[in-house]
Enzyme design. Structure first.
Site, mmCIF file in Angstrom:
data_model
loop_
_atom_site.group_PDB
_atom_site.id
_atom_site.type_symbol
_atom_site.label_atom_id
_atom_site.label_comp_id
_atom_site.label_asym_id
_atom_site.label_seq_id
_atom_site.Cartn_x
_atom_site.Cartn_y
_atom_site.Cartn_z
ATOM 1 N N ASP A 195 32.030 9.582 -34.667
ATOM 2 C CA ASP A 195 32.188 9.551 -36.130
ATOM 3 C C ASP A 195 30.932 9.001 -36.813
ATOM 4 O O ASP A 195 30.993 8.050 -37.590
ATOM 5 C CB ASP A 195 33.392 8.697 -36.541
ATOM 6 C CG ASP A 195 34.694 9.163 -35.929
ATOM 7 O OD1 ASP A 195 34.872 10.384 -35.786
ATOM 8 O OD2 ASP A 195 35.524 8.305 -35.585
ATOM 9 N N GLU A 229 41.085 16.329 -40.907
ATOM 10 C CA GLU A 229 40.630 14.972 -41.223
ATOM 11 C C GLU A 229 39.114 14.974 -41.418
ATOM 12 O O GLU A 229 38.485 16.025 -41.493
ATOM 13 C CB GLU A 229 41.032 14.000 -40.108
ATOM 14 C CG GLU A 229 40.520 14.361 -38.727
ATOM 15 C CD GLU A 229 41.127 13.501 -37.623
ATOM 16 O OE1 GLU A 229 42.045 12.709 -37.911
ATOM 17 O OE2 GLU A 229 40.683 13.629 -36.468
#
Length: 332
Positions: A38, A206
């Site tokens: 991420d 997401e």
């Protein structure tokens, strides 16, 4: 067929022979401390790139050329006790940070939660240097709890003129957006706008990120399943809108609120589950930053983006023997 390791060794030699001669060393194969998850990247006034990523305490890695990266330490080397009620453990993993540098200060948004839970929160920290241990906790931005219609993780900041927006969300009813106070960086109200939603794959969407090019706002998201090594099915999708609040549509005209999303990047060759993306506006154009998996773990991927058709694709620049940006700035 050339093996993956042999191919990338050959690529490094070929790139050395090309002699790029630019202030921006990339495209090239990223090296050094490239294990990440991420990722988000921002650049300070001296031209140093700061990469922040999911980790206990949030990892900090830097680079002077967007190619060679060096691990520096943690945002919270002594832990972040205010997040424990959301991670459900002492000093747990903090997820999917988002960085912004305003010319004198770093702003860092990050999430605290546990897998499959809506007991989630997004927090803000600031620092004048970005160095480990230099950060100040600015507090809670927003949160969700069991029974809410969405999940408060995966923050992404977008500044539109003088107005600050934070997109967020994961699974449940998808991607949302809230307004922030531009002075404090915290939430400015209770209004929540829906940007994207899926019903397929149990609603697996997401990691939103918004980027404006020309007259369009582009909403990037990650679809399907993360965090399963080479079994990860993550892929990056996009839609666009003339308004930051939507409605966003994909290339086929399907609303992102109805499951639309044009494919940008998926598993290919030895790259599995690319996603968790961020968009960096750099001196050589928009840069797609993401993680991907190999059997050795999760690594940093970087590609230039080309918007010349109105839809983002990885920029392909030809090199000797047909090499192109299809493989550039990724680690095998």
């Amino acid at each position: 067929m050339v093996s993956s390791s042999s191919f990338f060794q050959f690529l490094l030699v070929a790139l050395t022979c090309v002699g790029l001669g630019s202030a921006y060393v990339g495209p090239g194969v990223v090296s050094g401390s490239t294990g990440t998850h991420d990722p988000t990247i921002c650049k300070d006034k001296d031209g140093t790139y700061f990469l922040f990523a999911t980790a206990v305490g949030i990892s900090i890695t830097t680079s002077t050329d967007r190619t060679a990266f060096t691990y520096q330490g943690l945002v919270w080397p002594n832990g972040a006790s205010w997040t424990d009620e959301y991670t459900l453990t002492s000093n747990g993993n903090l997820w999917a940070p988002e960085c912004y540098y305003d010319g004198s200060q770093f702003w860092l948004y990050y999430a605290a939660s546990s897998f499959g839970s809506q007991n989630s929160a997004i927090f803000l920290a600031t620092s004048s240097t970005g160095a480990p241990g230099s950060w100040t906790n600015k507090g809670l931005v927003t949160s969700t709890s069991t029974g809410d219609s969405y999940n408060a993780i995966d923050p992404n900041l977008y500044i539109d003129g003088s107005t600050w927006y934070l997109s967020l969300g994961s699974w449940w009813t998808g991607i949302k957006m809230i307004k922030l106070n531009s002075s404090t960086g915290l939430s400015s109200g209770s209004s929540v706008t829906s940007l994207a939603q899926r019903t397929a794959a149990s609603g697996a969407i997401e990691a939103s990120s918004i980027y404006k090019y020309g007259s369009y706002y582009y909403l990037f998201t990650s679809w399907d399943v993360c965090c399963s090594g080479t079994s990860s099915t993550y892929n990056i999708r996009v839609g666009r809108s003339t308004s930051i609040s939507g409605t966003y549509y994909d290339k086929s005209g399907v609303s992102l609120l109805s499951g639309g999303g044009t494919l940008v990047l998926e598993s290919h060759d030895a790259i599995y589950g690319p996603g968790g993306q961020d968009i960096l506006e750099d001196g050589d154009g928009p840069i797609l930053v993401y993680h991907y998996y190999t059997s050795a773990g999760s690594f940093l991927g970087i590609n230039r983006l080309d918007f010349s058709t109105g839809w983002p694709v990885r920029k392909r620049r030809k090199y000797p023997s047909g090499l192109s940006d299809h493989y550039l700035q990724v680690v095998a």
